[in-house]
Design a protein around this motif. Sequence first.
Motif, short mmCIF file in Angstrom:
data_model
loop_
_atom_site.label_atom_id
_atom_site.label_comp_id
_atom_site.label_asym_id
_atom_site.label_seq_id
_atom_site.Cartn_x
_atom_site.Cartn_y
_atom_site.Cartn_z
N THR A 203 74.71 39.19 20.80
CA THR A 203 75.37 40.16 21.67
C THR A 203 76.81 40.33 21.23
O THR A 203 77.57 39.36 21.17
N ASN A 204 77.18 41.55 20.90
CA ASN A 204 78.54 41.89 20.45
C ASN A 204 78.95 41.07 19.22
O ASN A 204 80.11 40.70 19.08
N VAL A 205 78.00 40.80 18.36
CA VAL A 205 78.30 40.09 17.11
C VAL A 205 78.41 41.13 16.00
O VAL A 205 77.42 41.77 15.63
N GLN A 206 79.62 41.36 15.54
CA GLN A 206 79.98 42.34 14.51
C GLN A 206 79.86 43.78 15.00
O GLN A 206 80.38 44.67 14.36
N ARG A 207 79.20 44.00 16.10
CA ARG A 207 79.11 45.35 16.68
C ARG A 207 78.77 45.20 18.16
O ARG A 207 78.22 44.18 18.58
#
Length: 247
Positions: A203-207
């Motif tokens: 979740t919300n990793v790089q995007r």
Amino acid sequence: MGEERPASSPQPQPAPPKVTTPAAEPDSGSSLLLRLKQQAAEKLASEAKQSGLQQQQKAALSKALSNAYSYLCDFTKQVNVLKPDYPGVYVLSDQAKFDALTWKEGFADFRLVPGTTEDRMFERVTLSYTLTGNDPIIVEREPPRIELFARSLHDNGLVAKETEFKNNLGRVARTRFEIKREVRASLLLVGDYAAGDMRLRITNVQRLGSEDYRIPVDELTQSALEEVALLVLGASKKFIQRFKRVI
């Protein structure tokens, strides 16, 4: 003298009838019981073998999760000291881009499979971290886009202060969003003991947003965990590119 008569020869006696002894018939009851015992023993042996294999697979899965937790725990300890700059940019819209971010804080955690035995297995491992910057991001929206933008902020875990501007009729003409330059991200590994592999949710990793993957147990190696670290630091995408995404 009288004449001697020859003695009459003895008449052959008929042979007594032969008494045939019937061949012993197999005991059908004992034979059936023997077969049942053999089949039952074979089934128990097969089940024991299968159970042994399942226990080995479960132990391997729990061990992989344990190794992941140990690695991620040490990783966050070091990065919490170094607080490196994050090289990437998170894009919510053309006007809302989260750049100039720095590692703020992270922590790793785990949960065991509920049970009463001492040797309990790992159920899940989590890595949560926060990237932060200085100046807030200012975005203004007019109806009917206000509600949609506010929902997208909420869905991505973004925090914003809202200021409404009304017209002469008392209706909201526009809303000013003062968005905190901060992104909260997480990585969740869950052991699927029925399938014998792991589920990964980022979740919300790089995007911004969430994605789900399937991870085979034998592929969560030391080098793969290093790729996890690089993924979190924004330096590589090799880890998630190796695995099948669950849609």
